[in-house]
Design an enzyme around this catalytic site. Sequence first.
Site, PDB file in Angstrom:
ATOM      1  N   THR A   1       0.691  -1.120  -0.148  1.00  6.35           N
ATOM      2  CA  THR A   1      -0.055   0.097   0.183  1.00  6.35           C
ATOM      3  C   THR A   1       0.877   1.305  -0.060  1.00  6.35           C
ATOM      4  O   THR A   1       1.827   1.450   0.872  1.00  6.35           O
ATOM      5  CB  THR A   1      -0.974   0.089   1.267  1.00  6.35           C
TER       6      THR A   1
ATOM      7  N   HIS B   1       2.198 -12.059  13.463  1.00  8.28           N
ATOM      8  CA  HIS B   1       3.262 -12.631  14.471  1.00  8.28           C
ATOM      9  C   HIS B   1       3.002 -14.187  14.923  1.00  8.28           C
ATOM     10  O   HIS B   1       3.917 -14.766  15.474  1.00  8.28           O
ATOM     11  CB  HIS B   1       3.224 -11.768  15.855  1.00  8.28           C
TER      12      HIS B   1
END
Length: 419
Positions: free
Chosen positions: A340, A392
């Site tokens: 992005t 994560h």
Amino acid sequence: MTEVVMPQMGESIVEGTLTKWLKKPGDRVERDEPLFEISTDKVDTEIPSPAAGTLQEVLVEEGKTVGINTVVARIEDGAGNGVSAAAKPAAAVSAPPVQAPTPAAAPAPVAAAAPAEIALPLSPLVRKMARENNIDLSGVKGTGAGGRITKQDLEAYLGERPAAARPAAGPVQAPPAPSAYVPPAAPSQAKVRVEPMSMMRQKIAEHMVMSKRTSAHVTTIHRVDMTKVAKMRARQKEDFQTRYGISLTFLPFVVRAAVEALRTFPIVNASIEGTNILYHNDINIGIAVALENGLIVPVIRNADEKNVLGLQRAIVDLAARARSRQLKPDEVQGGTFSITNFGSFGSIVATPVINQPQVAILGVGAVTKEPVVIDDAIAIRSMCYLSLTFDHRLIDGALADQFTAKAKAVLENWSEEVL
């Protein structure tokens, strides 16, 4: 007479929302002329008329969600031969829906098997949410076409489940679930304009909340010296525009750098399915495109096979067709990693949200000239910040930093010619 049906926009799509009619009953319509707009989990697009004639009847109103192959309108084509065979709904859709078993008759919930207990068709997203949240689908009431369970049904069920699952009594009472925030009522004299969300805005909201609930979001930020890239771009952008008719931006350079980093660290190009890691052989880069009322992420397939010119052409083409609502369903599916470019609006740093089911997204800040200390001397350099948001659950901080450092190294030591 030709029947117009809700098309299937992608193999995993089972329903769509008719957002806008572009013609009204009595209007003349030509074959392949845009007839109505739809919104699905994957794409917003215009649907062309399957035949030329007069729009005789509209059967589905704007804002209504219906299953694929549902008849939404009829076109009088003057042939008088009944319904066009090419436009008839699929035979499978005409069969009566099989009702899901009631909660009392359902077997004990098992996370991995829960989706299989429902006879109604389920989208891959619904199956995935059920599996990850240990939901017995026989206890979920479907509000989709024919009683189909939708993503919204699962989200509503999850929102109610904590309160319903609290033990009624016991030696240790569970703390009450936190109450949903209720904003204070506005003063009666306040002037407020109430406007419903567009369908695209609703879909974006659902996807963002789902992504934050699904992935353990962490963002690492690296500062990159883009001076070599900036000098090459400044030197060649006029010739590039003249030769190819498009502008040369910083974004294809960043995509090339990301591709090299993905080759080095393929786990960043992976996705998670239950407790399995899916390593994707193709590198398909999604590029976030801002629209007037939202955003969409079309995909550059096999981005590792393209040079800077090929990437710039793909970016310009996909962005232009996204803004003119001309994207095809497969052009917003199959992405393995996303980028992005918030720097195009002047932003320096941001923490983007992962585009599910991917495990990372790279944010690109504006390239600006800054004073930088080099060999104990101050120099003016073209600097940029790269923000890598990663999941994560799969990627640890050390690996995320190595990935971003690799992309940084490619950009800071750029030597590939563009022309």
